[in-house]
Design a protein around this motif. Structure first.
Motif, PDB file in Angstrom:
ATOM      1  N   LEU A  13      15.344 -15.499 -11.646  1.00  0.00           N
ATOM      2  CA  LEU A  13      14.339 -14.970 -12.407  1.00  0.00           C
ATOM      3  C   LEU A  13      13.071 -15.162 -11.419  1.00  0.00           C
ATOM      4  N   TRP A  14      12.902 -16.133 -10.619  1.00  0.00           N
ATOM      5  CA  TRP A  14      11.924 -16.409  -9.763  1.00  0.00           C
ATOM      6  C   TRP A  14      11.618 -14.981  -8.911  1.00  0.00           C
ATOM      7  N   ILE A  15      12.720 -14.510  -8.380  1.00  0.00           N
ATOM      8  CA  ILE A  15      12.715 -13.385  -7.524  1.00  0.00           C
ATOM      9  C   ILE A  15      12.474 -12.157  -8.186  1.00  0.00           C
ATOM     10  N   ARG A  16      13.070 -11.811  -9.672  1.00  0.00           N
ATOM     11  CA  ARG A  16      12.738 -10.663 -10.186  1.00  0.00           C
ATOM     12  C   ARG A  16      11.274 -10.610 -10.798  1.00  0.00           C
ATOM     13  N   HIS A  17      10.793 -11.857 -11.036  1.00  0.00           N
ATOM     14  CA  HIS A  17       9.376 -11.807 -11.421  1.00  0.00           C
ATOM     15  C   HIS A  17       8.573 -11.578 -10.331  1.00  0.00           C
ATOM     16  N   ALA A  18       8.667 -12.358  -9.165  1.00  0.00           N
ATOM     17  CA  ALA A  18       7.963 -12.108  -8.024  1.00  0.00           C
ATOM     18  C   ALA A  18       8.010 -10.674  -7.496  1.00  0.00           C
ATOM     19  N   TYR A  19       9.034  -9.649  -7.642  1.00  0.00           N
ATOM     20  CA  TYR A  19       9.016  -8.406  -7.292  1.00  0.00           C
ATOM     21  C   TYR A  19       8.193  -7.595  -8.340  1.00  0.00           C
ATOM     22  N   GLN A  20       8.200  -8.005  -9.765  1.00  0.00           N
ATOM     23  CA  GLN A  20       7.272  -7.522 -10.565  1.00  0.00           C
ATOM     24  C   GLN A  20       5.933  -7.776 -10.428  1.00  0.00           C
ATOM     25  N   LEU A  21       5.546  -8.850  -9.997  1.00  0.00           N
ATOM     26  CA  LEU A  21       4.122  -9.140  -9.557  1.00  0.00           C
ATOM     27  C   LEU A  21       3.665  -8.390  -8.377  1.00  0.00           C
ATOM     28  N   LEU A  22       4.493  -8.189  -7.429  1.00  0.00           N
ATOM     29  CA  LEU A  22       4.300  -7.381  -6.062  1.00  0.00           C
ATOM     30  C   LEU A  22       4.174  -5.874  -6.663  1.00  0.00           C
ATOM     31  N   LEU A  23       4.623  -5.374  -7.612  1.00  0.00           N
ATOM     32  CA  LEU A  23       4.561  -4.062  -7.850  1.00  0.00           C
ATOM     33  C   LEU A  23       3.162  -3.751  -8.508  1.00  0.00           C
ATOM     34  N   ARG A  24       2.471  -4.723  -8.923  1.00  0.00           N
ATOM     35  CA  ARG A  24       1.193  -4.451  -9.489  1.00  0.00           C
ATOM     36  C   ARG A  24       0.155  -4.056  -8.110  1.00  0.00           C
ATOM     37  N   ASN A  25       0.428  -4.554  -7.171  1.00  0.00           N
ATOM     38  CA  ASN A  25      -0.410  -4.226  -6.006  1.00  0.00           C
ATOM     39  C   ASN A  25       0.446  -4.532  -4.576  1.00  0.00           C
ATOM     40  N   PRO A  26       1.325  -3.433  -4.334  1.00  0.00           N
ATOM     41  CA  PRO A  26       2.341  -3.804  -3.259  1.00  0.00           C
ATOM     42  C   PRO A  26       1.585  -3.796  -1.819  1.00  0.00           C
ATOM     43  N   LEU A  27       0.753  -2.928  -1.653  1.00  0.00           N
ATOM     44  CA  LEU A  27       0.013  -2.977  -0.770  1.00  0.00           C
ATOM     45  C   LEU A  27      -0.753  -4.091  -0.472  1.00  0.00           C
ATOM     46  N   LEU A  28      -1.541  -4.692  -1.112  1.00  0.00           N
ATOM     47  CA  LEU A  28      -2.243  -6.057  -1.083  1.00  0.00           C
ATOM     48  C   LEU A  28      -1.285  -7.166  -1.053  1.00  0.00           C
ATOM     49  N   GLY A  29      -0.256  -7.234  -1.842  1.00  0.00           N
ATOM     50  CA  GLY A  29       0.557  -8.218  -1.366  1.00  0.00           C
ATOM     51  C   GLY A  29       1.256  -8.261  -0.198  1.00  0.00           C
ATOM     52  N   ILE A  30       1.657  -7.263   0.478  1.00  0.00           N
ATOM     53  CA  ILE A  30       2.295  -7.091   1.761  1.00  0.00           C
ATOM     54  C   ILE A  30       1.482  -7.188   2.661  1.00  0.00           C
TER      55      ILE A  30
END
Length: 253
Positions: A13-30
């Motif tokens: 779930l840590w990985i799954r929720h991290a992916y979901q969080l990144l999808l909110r602003n993938p450009l900023l996260g990366i």
């Protein structure tokens, strides 16, 4: 101080929720993950004091990226300036954590030299001068038991240091606790959740293999923010401080 003990499924779930969080602003996260890493490496290349300054900068940049993750979690307006949050809040304690990391690494390396003796020093010279991996493998295979003991001891202590340090900058930054207490909490939090951490590590290794197929190093560019955001998610699950909002967990999890 509450430290939760979580079930094995949390590792996934840590990985799954991290992916979901990144999808909110993938450009900023990366871009934030890349900017933080490049800043540390740029300082590392400075002559003389570069390595020392890089270690001091590491917890500050990590705290800044965790602040960016908090903004994504709470849907706040966010930009790369959040990466500098560690320069505005608990900076002295964060630098202290960097100094503790440096002292820990120095102690481990000194102990390895002391235990390994001349044989260890000879192997290290071959490692630094080797251009061929085969030379490195042969040097390690021909090493005596004293060198093997030094390596085993060094890697074991390094693992303990990493475990004690990984959450410490986040705890200092968000909760304002002392660096020493943060190190203890980080170590205990990881130790209490060794089972979900094992699951998490295995899945992340699989993800790394899959992303490694991508050309031009794109896989590593994606793996870095996923690893950092999953660190934030696991922190939010393990250390539910009363002065922070609870992390949003999707229904059914």
């Amino acid at each position: 101080m509450e430290i939760r003990k979580l079930k094995a499924a949390r590792g996934w779930l840590w990985i799954r929720h991290a992916y979901q969080l990144l999808l909110r602003n993938p450009l900023l996260g990366i871009s934030g993950a890349l900017a933080s890493t490049l800043a540390v490496f740029a300082v590392l290349l400075l002559p003389l004091l570069g390595p020392l300054l890089a270690i001091a900068l590491l917890p500050i940049m990590l705290a800044g990226y965790m602040r960016l993750c908090r903004a994504l979690e709470e849907n706040e307006p966010a930009d790369l300036s959040l990466l500098l949050a560690g320069f505005r809040q608990h900076t002295r304690s964060l630098i202290t954590l960097g100094a503790m990391l440096m002292l820990g690494m120095f102690f481990i390396s000194t102990l390895m030299v002391f235990v390994g003796g001349a044989g260890f020093a000879s192997v290290m010279e071959q490692v630094h001068g080797a251009q061929d991996m085969q030379v490195l493998v042969e040097a390690l295979n021909n090493a005596d038991s004293q060198v093997a003991l030094a390596l085993l001891l060094g890697f074991s202590l390094l693992l303990v240091l990493v475990v004690a340090w990984q959450y410490a900058p986040i705890l200092v930054f968000f909760s304002g606790i002392s660096p020493w207490l943060a190190l203890q909490a980080s170590f205990l939090g990881t130790l209490r959740n060794i089972i979900p951490y094992t699951v998490y590590s295995l899945i992340m290794q699989l993800v790394a293999v899959v992303l490694g197929i991508l050309p031009y190093g794109l896989g590593m560019i994606l793996l870095l923010p996923l690893g950092l955001v999953s660190l934030y998610v696991s922190y939010r699950n393990i250390f539910p401080w009363l002065d922070e909002p609870q992390p949003a967990i999707p229904q059914g999890d």
